[in-house]
Design a protein around this motif. Sequence first.
Motif, short mmCIF file in Angstrom:
data_model
loop_
_atom_site.label_atom_id
_atom_site.label_comp_id
_atom_site.label_asym_id
_atom_site.label_seq_id
_atom_site.Cartn_x
_atom_site.Cartn_y
_atom_site.Cartn_z
N THR A 1 1.21 -13.92 1.28
CA THR A 1 2.39 -13.91 0.42
C THR A 1 2.04 -13.44 -0.98
O THR A 1 2.80 -12.73 -1.63
CB THR A 1 3.02 -15.31 0.37
N LEU A 2 0.85 -13.85 -1.45
CA LEU A 2 0.45 -13.45 -2.80
C LEU A 2 0.34 -11.94 -2.93
O LEU A 2 0.71 -11.37 -3.95
CB LEU A 2 -0.89 -14.09 -3.15
N THR A 3 -0.15 -11.26 -1.89
CA THR A 3 -0.25 -9.80 -1.99
C THR A 3 1.13 -9.16 -1.90
O THR A 3 1.32 -8.03 -2.33
CB THR A 3 -1.15 -9.21 -0.90
N LEU A 4 2.07 -9.91 -1.33
CA LEU A 4 3.42 -9.38 -1.18
C LEU A 4 4.16 -9.37 -2.52
O LEU A 4 4.99 -8.51 -2.79
CB LEU A 4 4.16 -10.29 -0.20
N ILE A 5 3.86 -10.36 -3.36
CA ILE A 5 4.64 -10.54 -4.58
C ILE A 5 4.55 -9.34 -5.54
O ILE A 5 5.58 -8.88 -6.03
CB ILE A 5 4.24 -11.87 -5.26
N PRO A 6 3.35 -8.80 -5.79
CA PRO A 6 3.31 -7.61 -6.67
C PRO A 6 4.13 -6.46 -6.11
O PRO A 6 4.83 -5.76 -6.86
CB PRO A 6 1.83 -7.25 -6.72
N VAL B 1 19.28 6.51 -0.07
CA VAL B 1 18.61 5.25 -0.41
C VAL B 1 17.72 4.82 0.74
O VAL B 1 16.57 4.42 0.56
CB VAL B 1 19.64 4.15 -0.73
N ARG B 2 18.25 4.94 1.96
CA ARG B 2 17.50 4.51 3.14
C ARG B 2 16.24 5.36 3.30
O ARG B 2 15.16 4.84 3.55
CB ARG B 2 18.38 4.65 4.37
N LEU B 3 16.39 6.67 3.13
CA LEU B 3 15.25 7.56 3.32
C LEU B 3 14.15 7.30 2.32
O LEU B 3 12.98 7.45 2.60
CB LEU B 3 15.70 9.02 3.19
N ARG B 4 14.56 6.91 1.09
CA ARG B 4 13.55 6.62 0.07
C ARG B 4 12.96 5.24 0.27
O ARG B 4 11.77 5.03 0.16
CB ARG B 4 14.19 6.67 -1.32
N ALA B 5 13.86 4.27 0.52
CA ALA B 5 13.42 2.88 0.48
C ALA B 5 12.61 2.49 1.70
O ALA B 5 11.58 1.84 1.57
CB ALA B 5 14.64 1.97 0.35
N VAL B 6 13.06 2.92 2.88
CA VAL B 6 12.39 2.42 4.09
C VAL B 6 10.91 2.82 4.14
O VAL B 6 10.06 1.95 4.30
CB VAL B 6 13.15 2.84 5.36
N PRO B 7 10.55 4.10 3.96
CA PRO B 7 9.11 4.40 4.01
C PRO B 7 8.34 3.70 2.90
O PRO B 7 7.22 3.24 3.12
CB PRO B 7 9.04 5.92 3.81
N LEU B 8 8.94 3.57 1.71
CA LEU B 8 8.24 2.92 0.60
C LEU B 8 7.97 1.46 0.95
O LEU B 8 6.86 0.95 0.79
CB LEU B 8 9.08 3.02 -0.67
N VAL B 9 9.00 0.77 1.45
CA VAL B 9 8.84 -0.65 1.77
C VAL B 9 7.88 -0.82 2.93
O VAL B 9 6.97 -1.65 2.89
CB VAL B 9 10.21 -1.27 2.09
N LEU B 10 8.06 0.00 3.98
CA LEU B 10 7.16 -0.07 5.13
C LEU B 10 5.72 0.12 4.70
O LEU B 10 4.85 -0.70 5.00
CB LEU B 10 7.51 1.05 6.12
N ALA B 11 5.46 1.20 3.97
CA ALA B 11 4.09 1.53 3.61
C ALA B 11 3.50 0.45 2.70
O ALA B 11 2.37 0.02 2.91
CB ALA B 11 4.03 2.89 2.92
N SER B 12 4.29 -0.02 1.73
CA SER B 12 3.68 -0.96 0.79
C SER B 12 3.55 -2.36 1.38
O SER B 12 2.59 -3.06 1.07
CB SER B 12 4.43 -0.98 -0.54
N LEU B 13 4.47 -2.75 2.26
CA LEU B 13 4.30 -4.05 2.90
C LEU B 13 3.11 -4.02 3.84
O LEU B 13 2.32 -4.96 3.91
CB LEU B 13 5.56 -4.45 3.67
N GLN B 14 2.97 -2.92 4.57
CA GLN B 14 1.84 -2.79 5.48
C GLN B 14 0.54 -2.85 4.68
O GLN B 14 -0.42 -3.53 5.05
CB GLN B 14 1.94 -1.46 6.24
N ASP B 15 0.53 -2.14 3.57
CA ASP B 15 -0.65 -2.09 2.71
C ASP B 15 -0.98 -3.49 2.20
O ASP B 15 -2.14 -3.94 2.27
CB ASP B 15 -0.35 -1.15 1.54
N ALA B 16 0.03 -4.20 1.73
CA ALA B 16 -0.19 -5.56 1.21
C ALA B 16 -0.73 -6.45 2.32
O ALA B 16 -1.64 -7.25 2.11
CB ALA B 16 1.11 -6.13 0.67
N HIS B 17 -0.17 -6.28 3.51
CA HIS B 17 -0.61 -7.08 4.64
C HIS B 17 -2.07 -6.77 4.99
O HIS B 17 -2.87 -7.68 5.22
CB HIS B 17 0.31 -6.79 5.83
N ASP B 18 -2.42 -5.49 5.01
CA ASP B 18 -3.79 -5.10 5.34
C ASP B 18 -4.78 -5.64 4.32
O ASP B 18 -5.90 -6.00 4.65
CB ASP B 18 -3.92 -3.58 5.41
N ARG B 19 -4.37 -5.64 3.06
CA ARG B 19 -5.29 -6.08 2.03
C ARG B 19 -5.50 -7.58 2.02
O ARG B 19 -6.56 -8.07 1.61
CB ARG B 19 -4.76 -5.68 0.64
N SER B 20 -4.47 -8.33 2.43
CA SER B 20 -4.53 -9.77 2.18
C SER B 20 -5.72 -10.42 2.88
O SER B 20 -6.39 -11.27 2.30
CB SER B 20 -3.22 -10.42 2.62
#
Lengths: 251, 473, 268
Positions: free
Chosen positions: C79-84, A180-199
């Motif tokens: 936060t909005l980009t985080l929600i999806p 679970v850790r091996l799957r979840a951590v990179p997925l969460v890291l990558a997608s949170l980073q991505d969301a942060h970069d896009r915002s």
Amino acid sequence: MPKSINLHPFTVLALTAAVVTMTTAAGLWWLSCAVITVCVLVAGWTGHLRRLAVLSAAILIPTFASLLLIHGLVSQQASGLIAVAGPFRVTEGGLEAATVLGLRTAVLVVAGLLCTLLISKHQLVAAIDLSPAPPQVGYLLAATLFLLPHMADKQRTIGQAQALRQAGTGRGLSGWFQRVRLRAVPLVLASLQDAHDRSSHLSARGFPAAGSHTRLRTVADSVTQQRVRWISLLCAVVGPTAILAPFWGSA
Amino acid sequence: MIENQKNSRTGNTVLLDLKIERFRYSGAELDSLQHIEVNVAPGSLTVIVGESGSGKSTLGEVFAGILPRQGADQCLGTINLAGQRIEYTGLECQRINVAGWAKHVGLLPQEAGHYLSRIRERVAEELVFSLENEGVPRDEMCQRITALSTQLGLDHLLERDPAKLSGGQERLVALASLAISEPSIMVLDEPLAGLDAEATAAVTEMITRLRAGGTAMVVLSRTAKPWAGKVDALRTLANGQLSKASSDDLVQHSVFEPTQRRATPIEANVLLEFGDVQLVHPGAERPVLDGLDLQVRAGECVGLAGANGSGKTTVLKAAAGLLRPTAGSLAVSATTGMLLQNSSDQLFERTVLREVSFGLPKKGAQRSRVPEVLSQLGLEAFAETHPYELPASVRRLVALATVLVREPRTLLLDEPTEALDSAGLARLQEVIDSVLIRGGAVLLSTHDKEFMNRTTHWVHLMSENPEPTAPDS
Amino acid sequence: MSPNLLLPEETSSQVLRRRILATAGTLLLIGTYLVLVITQPTGIAEGLGQGVALVTFAAYLAAAVMLLVAVLPDLPVSTLTLIPVALALNIILGQFVGSVMVPLYLDSIGTVLVGFLAGRRAGAATGVLSTLIWSLFAPTVLPFAAGAALVGFLAGTAARFGALRRPYLAPVAGVVAGVLVGVVSAPVAAFVFGGTSGVGTGAVVAAFRSMGDSLLSAVTKQALISDPGDKAIVFLIAALLIYALPKRLSGSFDFIRRYRVLGQRGTK
């Protein structure tokens, strides 16, 4: 080849809401069956029958099983006893309750899913954007619908990457937790980073709109459809009240 | 003070005047930028050259008003933009209207896809996303799209799905989406990195057209080469500090000497052999490739070349054992290790050291190799850093380290040069050499022709993917 | 015309309206719950049952939407980009974890994550939105929106008061959240759907029914068995995921900095 319905997404939603509330309020088994049949026919006509069947079966089969357990197997009703063994009591009333409740859920599920299948995602987002709803809602819906397949892909890639490293092959509870850790951590890291970069770029493009906003995409609408929507909404609220009002005195 | 006197177009006006005494990220121990002074004149081209991790992207975001984040980052300095003066005084900065700022200064991020909203069905809708948020009437949006598309030559992309664009096309669309708001300055972070020759030409062409329309450009790049002869002001950025540079010494400075193909080693064991192999992606109907014959011998470095979608990655994945051939024979006679194209997918630990030693037995021989591998790749200084806080180039090397520590005999590299700066490239070159000397083999795919020529003994050209035929039904 | 580069200071004109909406939503939720628990409507299959089902459905959904409308305009873009992402994580991680072996739902990891990172309002909004969007694929989850909002809200509250400063505190907070969420969601399961939607949970409810419990108390007891454990695991996983984030990323959230959510971990 699935046909697309050329109706305003809100018209479809309003019709669905009216049908579901009134059928639920009426609580007649033949009406519920009729509504489900009509939904299936519409799905067949528009070419969505297979997806509708698969999706609704996935929800309805466990629900029916659960209702049979709760109401059918351990009924608390006194009359209409069919069989009894130890703590189990099967009664006519219990089975009937399970069926009625199951049909109630089935109408909601089948009609709701059909509605989803008939509406084009992009049209729905545009319709929400053009409505008085906060501008954030359209974005959140669209972004989520886009992200789902994207992140499911990413999840597979991560699985491959970890297989390449021969990571996550452990057994037992700790092995499961490790996987679970091996799957979840990179997925969460990558997608949170991505969301942060896009915002930051999203806000640079003026999102969320402070004042009024427009859309390049148009959503076809007509006066007739608007009327249908209002009538449907009215039915969704008034219909159940009218159907159920006579019962209130007797309760 | 005025840099661009020789440029007649600039006149005396200055669009943007930026003086940053220092900038520090929230929670960081060192300043990311120090003593920066830049001014941008209308229609000018400013090129700022710096290696990965030099603070280029940070500077770009300061230009665009995205940084400093209010109440988080520390910044001292002043910016004059469009007749307004913004003062940054330490932590207490004013609340920046990023959208208003973007109408003057548009930023194309290094990852151009991040600029796209990713929620629109067609490119045309994506282009006007910012106009929609402003509430521009629909007719005017249509006119702006037509005008822009004619000016920039975008007609062929307007109806495409933004999620299915190639890297180069994505950059074109992002540039056009920036341009539609008509900012007077565009800041471009690595606009040409990772593009093949054709895409580079297309992006350069669009930048030229935008400049012809009077937009001032600030380019942040690893190399000044593509901009030689057009630059109005050239600066170098190193360790967060800006210095002037004359265009000559940058353009001529090349990290590598002119290269030549190495000699092919004498007959050696075959480590990897594809015989008439057919490969199909799970769930796909058509095979990605068919009839592949390929032998990789010990001591050999083999390149895979071919257009996008010709199946280079698929071949590497098959060699790594991720995909079984549906027909033909695949013999893998030595341990393999593979570096994926998007190697961040592999990283999950809190520090580089833990990442590299993950899963290795405590007292095994491989565990004792960890420090050696880290120093081979120049990562000792980062051993206790979170992999995601490293610059992209170094992060790629961390992923490479996780592969190398297991001492694979055959090394499989998918686009290894992507995201690497010149220091990283040199490390990669050393790694490939050391694997070959050890008697191993390397199979790699790359679109970087120079690197391909320099590194590989021979190149296998992937056969063109048959045109997707129209579905029968 | 030149757009202003600075934002005006925040005005409080609309804040009041949002407060009223949020309060109204909360009151509607609490009110509906109390009425249902006190009157204990019976006769699920008769006419009255349908009325109760529709009213419960409508009240819970309306409360959730009111909370959403009250909170949404306050959320920053980060936060909005985080929600999806959170919703996609709810579904994808829920599927992966759930498919392995444990008989729990684990479908709120993303919601809890947002609550931890961006606070209780963002958490509540994520809960509602994720339910609304998920209902496109599974219409039956619609009336559970209020419960999902509560999960996010409680996650944010827990983080604010230090549940992430020590790893063992997170599951404790999860147990508390699970109890509350289970109790609040039970009337939906009982009165709208007449039971549960899973075979395993259905068997537990049937067992309580066979001991003579009413439907509501049987469903509530079942929820009290599954929910606290489920939420404890979800809170723990979410906390571990937050610890794995690089500090530059976690530190970019105002909420984390302001309430020192990560305690010593955030500053070292």
